[in-house]
Scaffold this motif. Structure first.
Motif, PDB file in Angstrom:
ATOM      1  N   UNK A   1     -10.822 -21.875  43.303  1.00  0.00           N
ATOM      2  CA  UNK A   1      -9.376 -22.067  43.171  1.00  0.00           C
ATOM      3  C   UNK A   1      -8.889 -21.431  41.882  1.00  0.00           C
TER       4      UNK A   1
ATOM      5  N   UNK B   1      -8.865 -17.640  42.247  1.00  0.00           N
ATOM      6  CA  UNK B   1      -7.778 -17.173  43.105  1.00  0.00           C
ATOM      7  C   UNK B   1      -6.466 -17.186  42.333  1.00  0.00           C
ATOM      8  N   UNK B   2      -6.265 -18.260  41.570  1.00  0.00           N
ATOM      9  CA  UNK B   2      -5.048 -18.342  40.757  1.00  0.00           C
ATOM     10  C   UNK B   2      -4.986 -17.191  39.763  1.00  0.00           C
ATOM     11  N   UNK B   3      -6.092 -16.917  39.113  1.00  0.00           N
ATOM     12  CA  UNK B   3      -6.102 -15.833  38.126  1.00  0.00           C
ATOM     13  C   UNK B   3      -5.826 -14.496  38.814  1.00  0.00           C
TER      14      UNK B   3
ATOM     15  N   UNK C   1       3.306 -20.444  41.157  1.00  0.00           N
ATOM     16  CA  UNK C   1       2.335 -20.866  42.173  1.00  0.00           C
ATOM     17  C   UNK C   1       0.889 -20.679  41.724  1.00  0.00           C
ATOM     18  N   UNK C   2       0.661 -19.623  40.936  1.00  0.00           N
ATOM     19  CA  UNK C   2      -0.715 -19.350  40.528  1.00  0.00           C
ATOM     20  C   UNK C   2      -1.311 -20.543  39.797  1.00  0.00           C
ATOM     21  N   UNK C   3      -0.476 -21.180  38.962  1.00  0.00           N
ATOM     22  CA  UNK C   3      -0.998 -22.294  38.179  1.00  0.00           C
ATOM     23  C   UNK C   3      -1.275 -23.507  39.052  1.00  0.00           C
ATOM     24  N   UNK C   4      -0.547 -23.568  40.159  1.00  0.00           N
ATOM     25  CA  UNK C   4      -0.812 -24.649  41.092  1.00  0.00           C
ATOM     26  C   UNK C   4      -2.267 -24.555  41.566  1.00  0.00           C
ATOM     27  N   UNK C   5      -2.652 -23.329  41.944  1.00  0.00           N
ATOM     28  CA  UNK C   5      -4.018 -23.138  42.431  1.00  0.00           C
ATOM     29  C   UNK C   5      -5.015 -23.377  41.310  1.00  0.00           C
ATOM     30  N   UNK C   6      -4.701 -22.826  40.138  1.00  0.00           N
ATOM     31  CA  UNK C   6      -5.640 -22.964  39.022  1.00  0.00           C
ATOM     32  C   UNK C   6      -5.808 -24.422  38.649  1.00  0.00           C
TER      33      UNK C   6
ATOM     34  N   UNK D   1      -5.383 -27.034  40.426  1.00  0.00           N
ATOM     35  CA  UNK D   1      -6.146 -27.744  41.444  1.00  0.00           C
ATOM     36  C   UNK D   1      -7.643 -27.548  41.205  1.00  0.00           C
ATOM     37  N   UNK D   2      -8.026 -26.306  40.945  1.00  0.00           N
ATOM     38  CA  UNK D   2      -9.437 -26.025  40.690  1.00  0.00           C
ATOM     39  C   UNK D   2      -9.957 -26.793  39.494  1.00  0.00           C
ATOM     40  N   UNK D   3      -9.157 -26.795  38.426  1.00  0.00           N
ATOM     41  CA  UNK D   3      -9.607 -27.483  37.222  1.00  0.00           C
ATOM     42  C   UNK D   3      -9.719 -28.978  37.459  1.00  0.00           C
TER      43      UNK D   3
ATOM     44  N   UNK E   1     -10.359 -30.483  40.221  1.00  0.00           N
ATOM     45  CA  UNK E   1     -11.553 -30.741  41.023  1.00  0.00           C
ATOM     46  C   UNK E   1     -12.789 -30.814  40.138  1.00  0.00           C
TER      47      UNK E   1
END
Ligand SMILES: Nc1ncnc2c1ncn2[C@@H]1O[C@H](COP(=O)(O)OP(=O)(O)OP(=O)(O)O)[C@@H](O)[C@H]1O
Ligand SMILES: Nc1ncnc2c1ncn2[C@@H]1O[C@H](COP(=O)(O)OP(=O)(O)OP(=O)(O)O)[C@@H](O)[C@H]1O
Ligand SMILES: [Mg+2]
Ligand SMILES: [Mg+2]
Lengths: 324, 330, 335, 499
Positions: free
Chosen positions: A140, A143-145, B309-314, B316-318, B320
């Motif tokens: 995730x 992908x964001x980066x 939006x990119x930070x939304x994904x990032x 989420x990853x963090x 997790x």
């Protein structure tokens, strides 16, 4: 000593190792596909078409090689998709058509792939979280980066770069041949080096490996680093094939990279299987796709066929697995 | 006899004396058990601090609307994880159920048949998954991946590529209606989670699943019908996914082919964050619910703060990795 | 104008069509249109071979190679992404196989011709209308398709250029719907929670996600008449909602009929007749009554575009006849 | 050579070691004895660097050492044969033996062929023939143990620790092992030998250290201590009589037949076995490891399906048995391997005890946790299970106490038959006498007990009737005064010696 040699010879030859059985099985499925193809279309068996199939398996085989290594240790790497996406946009974005940049950028991208893989491995080893979770989280973030870097296809490649994907030696694709050689090399390393055996040992019984003083952590980090490396190579290959990188290029590989691994006989609980099976698995899937295109079957049936082939390849396999 | 009993007590007392558990161990054990709830509360506070509009009643109600479908799937996923499995086909089941729902006339009279069809899809998928895993020893990852693909193919075949048609109004109310500020779909979640939690944590069937999940061989020798329990877990999981598909389909009027996309991995993450071990035999339904809430919250906060939006994904990853590192040890 | 004499061949023809993928109703109808086109010309077309890449670049590259392997006379390609397909299409052209790009082109111009309805034109028109409606002043939410997908980016970027020219136009947020009403509703709910009534317009990259957005507004308590203006394309549902909830709306169609047209263009190429470098299909424009602006006027009365009893996701811009529905249609074509 | 001083170690809820000390010299076999849970294995793991001590010091050859992990200890020449097997199930025997030290070809690549040759030689010296190319998981438990031992010999360690190496091997293999150990000792290797079989201590050890409740109790030369003295040091009280006396008035001939097996067959491992179990009696089943006793027991209980034959119990005859039916018919089964077949390791003591009788702790459809706790508490007191209560997770308990939990579980179901497969494997003297007492108590209820054991004194001392099995068939039935160690050995091994 003389009695040794006698008892050293096995009384009965083991009839069929699971790996051999699996190879035969894939071989059979491939033979069936080829037979059907030859029946329905005379162009199917032409060398040009088979060379295409050989080429088309390249990317999946390459990601799946890294995935094979993580799976052999009982882990899994679900960050490969996002990593490929990120590295592909970086490759084409930084090269941006400039031939002089090719070498430094590729080197950098490979380094970055290894670094991300190492980070994954460290996460697995140090945080003691299940690899599925670590790599999913990492995926995730990557992908964001990638989307931060660009939201659309970027950059481009200089002339000649695409020969990585489209170049042919004796009618066979350069990338395909390279991947074939890489697989053979990895297979030999796995069988004939201490580190290779340690990868199997860790996957077979991690606790035992620790107690026996194997470098479990180092081996674990190594396989994730290798997965990062092969993801980077895949990214570069895809850039050559597509002419540019895109922020979602790798998305599908996250799950699909596992398919050839398991179809090829590597067990998800680790410790068993052979990477050459993975290569055969990738060829099988490419051949299947090619056949379905020749049969002119609609997408929906292609999907059903793919699902059924996965089931068929694994469901007839009777060996017991420990767990997911 | 009496003498022996006395010495037995003395022995037990001696053992008790030896056990002086350090405070840290207790703290760690508690964190392992209740970490997700701490995390959840912490997240709520953080969200309130960062975005004042977070605690607005409409945002809270929206949040619940979005949490519920994931939470329903996560409950089923948790059940499968409990018996050492994984179900990647949930998203495909969701979409298929939703697509089936729009294939009727779009009137309320069809709700009952729709629900039945959806559940039938769930049961069939679950049986197939369970059969492959239990009888054919296929690894759950692969078995459910394969059913996911097959189901998608069948769905495409059925819809000719794209679904069309309407959700009956009743399903829309269930999916997105509110009573006051209480979303209706919360009722569905309650109706699903409470019985499930009761069965799992308070009945013998639940205990059997727990023991079987932790050690299948033991379960078998205890006379439990381990195969049935395992297949049952897959069936319930797929049925819940079908229900979630209807709820999520009702949430937006129009259904597309990808209702529930991403739920397969999100639900696994939610369950793991909620304390389920992928090696089976451990976890609570409450944890799975909290895990789902944390995942949805992470996205909501980013949107509210106004990061792209990119930070939304990032984020989420963090979340997790961080949450799992804090308490969800393997 | 492009000379195609080198591609001249005697019929019957084998034509290959590499489709990016299905998945939403627009592309389903479009696929039926191209089949219909082949059916219309079955006298000269021996076979139309269709492959579907499931929106996967790698598979589409393979598909194109496989079509070439199968010896097609001409290739029609609807490229999943415009850069990824570039090398393989370029190669096909170099091998002497004429390629027609359809609806989604490749980045370079190594093709014979490009049949499409113009993405940039749609995006620009929508933006222009919003700007004029707001008299150059207001807050806009961009409701895009999928991050990185070419129709979404190709419509959004020209729109952003226009918005940039007006200092009092503020873009509050850019959110992605993945072309899905479900996702659109989720993201719009958060956006509405944040900005509430200060949102003046929603620039949407297609109609598929608009119902989700309007639903989100309604649930946030916006009464009919209060929901800000939306842009849309092709889909029946948003138009119905526009009337029902009094939402100012601009529809600019992206007609799937271009797929049928592509077959005609293909036959022209194979007969050696010159074709234009770009074949643009006209978009139909419709605006809710009273919402016309100086540069945006409807071609058709808004009401006439709605199919009142049609499904919400029904495509209103197909030309396959009044009885056509994607789920029941069965189009015979030579294959 | 090795000096351990002041070592303490705590686990959540348990103080496993406190202020422990140990001194081992070069060229001696040093026995480490103590009850279950005394902390022997924990000490082993600390010495081997698997776990760090909380406090205390290790000195190797006079120099203080701090292990960063097992690898470091291994590099310093410490090799351990752990209580649990440490084998890679899917790697070949040869690879297991040479793990980390495979021979190489001139190119630096591993030489599998050479490894297989040396492995075969090594196995031959240990008196067993095992195909070095087979995966370890296919071997019998005894053969696996021999592989473990072979591994230790390859290493040529300075300090060799064996944690209950003879728990699963017998006769010839034990002799071969002792032979190698003596030779290693004479070559100057220091050996720590842990075992619950006290006769072995007297046979090969030079000195002995007794541990009790995690603390050092005594260290003395073996020659200066008697068996009884050793036992009382370990237990802290006198254990006068190991085997409880047979109740008077018990007549093996007239006791009712509770279970009758008729010509039971399981694959090629059990080839037509007929036996009778009588109520109130303990029927022994003796034999060499691998004789097929466990398979027979499994088949009687329904854990393995019979390929032929029948079981008669409760007036009905069954040709197919499943565990659920066996339980319903009043059978209980304490399995050989408590970790993988018996306990639910993630669950607590209460849940494990109630697992086979869940219907007894339900009210309506719901589990009644209070009742479960009461039940477990009674068992904890009755069987003297050392734990913090019904809520203690079994994974943190010592082997002997885990075993008692299992027995407690099955004691609730076995109204007719209780099968115990190696019930005292890895169980200490104190706990053993209690398990024997419990067995007698259960038999006194009229239950027929089938006890499988590889330990001669035990099976001879406990059995009222005794079957002997060899290579899948029964070779004899001994009763009462006919039960002697010589007869058993004779029946169990006769064929092998003849061959
Ligand atoms: N990993 C662990 N976690 C918690 N407690 C443990 C752990 N390992 C051992 N213990 C506890 O430490 C104590 C000592 O155990 P240990 O295994 O060292 O005993 P032992 O002397 O080897 O017993 P046995 O003869 O049964 O093998 C026991 O109470 C045990 O429950
Ligand atoms: N040749 C073999 N191939 C595969 N597995 C074997 C073989 N020999 C023994 N085993 C396994 O080893 C274990 C011990 O064998 P078995 O249970 O028959 O012996 P036993 O007489 O019960 O002895 P014990 O109970 O003392 O181990 C069993 O689990 C059996 O499956
Ligand atoms: Mg021990
Ligand atoms: Mg046995």
């Amino acid at each position: 000593m003389s009695s040794t040699t006698i008892s050293g010879k096995p009384a009965v030859r083991r009839p069929l190792t699971p790996a051999t059985a699996r190879f035969l099985m894939i071989g059979m499925l491939m033979a069936i596909i080829v037979a059907i193809g030859a029946l329905v279309a005379d162009r199917f068996l032409r060398p040009a078409n088979l060379a295409n199939v050989f080429e088309q398996a390249t990317d999946l085989a390459l990601v799946a090689l890294g995935q094979s290594l993580t799976v052999l240790t009982g882990g899994i790497d679900l960050s490969v998709g996002s990593l490929i996406s990120l590295l592909s946009v970086l490759t084409s974005g930084l090269i941006d058509g400039n031939g002089a940049m090719v070498l430094p950028v590729c080197a950098g991208v490979i380094l970055l792939g290894v670094l991300v893989g190492t980070l994954n491995g460290c996460g697995v080893v140090l945080l003691k979280i299940h690899p599925l979770i670590v790599t999913l989280g990492m995926g995730a973030v990557l992908q964001g980066v990638a989307l931060l870097y660009t939201r659309s296809p970027v950059g481009g490649i200089p002339d000649g770069f695409d020969s990585i994907a489209y170049g042919r030696i004796g009618g066979l694709s350069v990338g395909g041949i390279a991947v074939l050689l890489i697989f053979v090399a990895v297979a030999v390393l796995l069988r004939r080096t201490a580190t290779g055996r340690a990868i199997y040992a860790v996957g077979d019984d991690r606790h035992a490996a620790t107690l026996l003083g194997l470098k479990v952590r180092r081996v674990t980090i190594l396989v994730y680093a290798a997965s990062g490396l092969f993801s980077a190579l895949t990214a570069i290959y895809l850039v050559a094939r597509f002419g540019s990188g895109q922020p979602y290029t790798g998305a599908d590989y996250t799950l699909s990279s596992v398919t050839p691994v398991v179809v090829g006989g590597i067990v998800l609980s680790g410790g068993r299987g052979n990477v050459l099976g993975t290569l055969l698995g990738a060829y099988l899937l490419a051949l299947l796709n090619n056949l379905l295109n020749f049969l002119h079957v609609p997408t929906q049936i292609q999907l059903v066929a793919e699902g059924l082939i996965i089931m068929a390849a694994v469901a007839v396999h009777v060996e017991r697995e420990k767990r997911a | 006899m009496t003498v022996k009993a006395a010495s037995g007590q003395g022995f037990a007392a001696g053992t008790l004396n030896r056990s002086s558990p350090p405070l840290r161990d207790h703290a760690l054990a508690l964190l392992g058990r209740y970490g997700i709830y701490l995390f959840f509360v912490g997240f709520l506070l953080l969200a309130g601090l960062l975005a004042p509009s977070f605690f607005s009643r409409s945002n809270l109600s929206n949040l619940i609307l979005q949490i519920v479908p994931l939470a329903i799937v996560a409950c089923g996923q948790a059940l499968v994880i409990l018996v050492r499995g994984l179900d990647l086909s949930v998203s495909s089941v969701m979409a298929t159920a939703a697509v089936a729902a729009t294939s009727f006339s779009g009137h309320d009279a069809d709700v009952l048949p729709i629900v039945l069809v959806a559940l039938a899809i769930g049961v069939m998928t679950g049986l197939l998954n369970g059969f492959l895993v239990v009888r054919r020893n296929v690894s759950p990852f692969l078995a459910t991946l394969a059913t996911m693909i097959v189901l998608q193919g069948l769905r495409f075949g059925w819809t000719h590529g794209a679904p069309s048609g309407l959700m009956p109004p009743l399903l829309r109310v269930i999916g997105s209606g509110t009573w006051g500020f209480v979303p209706v779909n919360l009722l569905v979640l309650v109706a699903v989670a409470v019985p499930l939690a009761t069965v799992l944590h308070k009945t013998t069937v639940g205990r059997r699943i727990m023991i079987t999940g932790g050690n299948p061989l033991t379960g078998r020798l205890l006379g439990y019908r381990t195969d049935a329990l395992t297949i049952g877990a897959y069936v319930v999981c797929s049925m819940l996914a079908a229900v979630a598909g209807l709820v999520l389909g009702g949430y937006a009027q129009i259904v597309d082919n990808w209702v529930g996309k991403g739920f397969e991995l999100d639900s696994i993450v939610a369950a793991v964050l909620g304390g389920f071990a992928l090696s089976g035999g451990r976890g609570t339904i409450g944890g799975a619910l909290a895990g789902s809430a944390v995942l949805v919250l992470a996205s909501n906060i980013v949107l509210l703060i106004g990061l792209p939006i990119q930070f939304q994904i990032i984020l989420k990853g963090l979340v997790i990795v961080f949450a799992a590192a804090c308490y969800a040890k393997r | 104008i492009r000379d195609t004499a080198t591609y001249k061949k005697a019929p019957p023809y084998v034509i290959g069509f590499s489709n990016a993928g299905l998945g939403d109703s627009w592309r389903v109808v479009a696929l039926d249109e191209i089949k219909q086109g082949a059916q219309d010309h079955k006298d000269v077309i021996k076979k139309l071979i269709i492959t579907d890449a499931g929106h996967d670049d790698a598979k589409q590259v393979s598909d194109v190679q496989d079509l070439v392997s199968q010896g097609v006379d001409l290739l029609i390609v609807s490229a999943n992404t415009e850069k990824a397909l570039d090398p393989v299409v370029t190669r096909a052209m170099k091998r002497g196989i004429p390629v027609i790009m359809l609806d989604r082109r490749i980045a370079s111009d190594h093709f014979v011709t490009y049949v499409n309805a113009s993405d940039p034109m749609m995006g620009r028109l929508w933006a222009q209308w919003i700007v004029e409606k707001l008299h150059g002043k207001g807050n806009i939410v961009i409701l895009a398709g999928q991050a990185g997908s070419s129709p979404s980016e190709n419509r959004m970027n020209p729109a952003l250029e226009i918005f940039k020219q007006y200092p009092d136009i503020h873009i509050l947020d850019t959110v992605y719907s993945d072309w899905s009403p479900v996702k659109a509703k989720q993201v719009m709910q958060a956006v509405i929670a944040k900005y509430g009534h200060s949102i003046n317009a929603v620039w949407s990259a297609h109609g598929l996600q608009v119902p989700g957005s309007i639903e989100a507004f309604r649930e946030a308590g916006f009464k009919p008449g209060e929901i800000p203006m939306h842009t849309t394309a092709d889909v029946n549902g948003p138009l119905k909602m526009a009337v029902q909830y009094k939402v100012p709306m601009l529809e600019v169609g992206d007609p799937p009929a271009q797929y049928r047209l592509a077959i005609g263009v293909a036959l022209k190429v194979l007969s050696g007749a010159p074709v234009p470098c770009v074949v643009t299909v006209n978009s139909q424009i419709a605006v809710t009554p009273g919402d016309e602006t100086p540069s945006v006027k409807g071609d058709l009365p808004f009401k006439d575009m709605i199919v009142p009893n049609g499904a919400d996701d029904m495509l209103i811009t197909n030309d396959l006849g009044p009885d056509y529905t994607p789920s029941t249609a069965h189009i015979e074509y030579p294959h | 050579m090795l000096l351990v001083s002041g070592v303490s170690k705590s686990f959540p809820g348990v103080r496993a070691l406190s202020d422990m000390q140990l001194e081992v010299r070069e060229g001696e076999i040093h026995a480490l004895v103590g009850e279950n849970g005394a902390g022997k294995s924990t000490l082993t793991k600390i010495i081997a660097g698997v776990q760090p001590p909380d406090t205390g010091e290790l000195r190797l050859d006079g120099k203080p050492v701090h292990w960063s992990g097992p690898a470091a200890a291994k590099a310093a020449g410490i090799h351990v044969i752990y209580q649990e097997f440490v084998l890679f199930p899917h790697l070949s025997v040869a690879e297991n033996i040479f793990v980390g030290a495979m021979p190489r070809t001139r190119l630096g690549l591993l030489d599998h062929a050479a490894a297989e040759r040396s492995a075969a030689a090594l196995m031959a010296r240990l008196g067993v023939s095992i195909d070095p190319r087979r995966p370890a998981s296919e071997l019998s438990v005894a053969d696996q143990q021999m592989v473990e031992i072979a591994k230790a010999l390859v290493e040529r360690p300075k300090l060799l620790i064996l944690d209950e190496p003879t728990a699963v091997i017998a006769g010839k293999e034990v002799e071969a092992l002792f032979e190698r150990l003596r030779r290693l000792r004479d070559e100057g290797v220091a050996i720590i030998y842990i075992s619950h079989r006290l006769e072995e201590i007297f046979e090969i050890c030079d000195r002995v250290t007794v541990v009790k409740d995690g603390q050092w109790v005594a260290t003395t030369p073996v020659s200066e201590v008697t068996r009884d003295r050793l036992v009382s040091l370990m237990v802290g009280r006198d254990v006068a009589q190991l085997f409880p006396p047979r109740p008077a008035g018990l007549d093996a001939a007239t006791a009712p037949v509770v279970l009758r097996a008729e010509n039971v067959r399981v694959g090629h491992r059990v080839r037509g076995v007929s036996l009778e179990l009588r109520g109130g009696l303990i029927t022994g089943l003796a034999g060499m490891v691998g004789a097929g006793r466990s398979e027979l027991a499994m088949a009687l209980f329904g854990g393995l399906s019979m390929d032929g034959g029948s079981v008669t119990i409760g007036g009905a005859t069954y040709t197919r048995m499943i565990p659920a039916r066996a339980i319903a018919l009043g059978m209980g089964f304490v399995t050989e391997d408590r970790k993988s077949e018996g306990l639910a390791m993630l669950q607590d003591v209460g849940a494990n005890i109630s697992a086979a009788t869940l219907h007894d702790v339900t009210s309506g459809p719901f589990l009644d946790r209070a009742r479960e706790r009461t039940m477990a508490q009674a068992d904890i007191a009755g069987y003297r299970i050392a734990c913090r209560g019904p809520g203690n997770a079994v994974s943190t308990m010592s082997g002997g106490n885990q075993q008692k939990v299992l027995i407690a579980r099955w004691a609730h179901t076995c109204s007719r038959v209780l099968i115990l497969d190696e019930p005292t494997r890895g169980v200490d003297v104190g706990a053993r006498t209690e398990i024997y007492r419990i067995m007698r108590e259960i038999a006194a209820r009229g239950v027929a007990i089938l006890m499988i054991s590889s330990e001669l004194p035990e099976i001879v001392g406990m059995s009222d009737r005794l079957y002997v099995m060899r290579e899948g068939v029964l070779t004899g039935l001994l009763e009462r005064d006919g039960i002697t160690e010589e007869r058993v050995v004779d029946l169990a091994t006769h064929a092998r010696q003849a061959a």
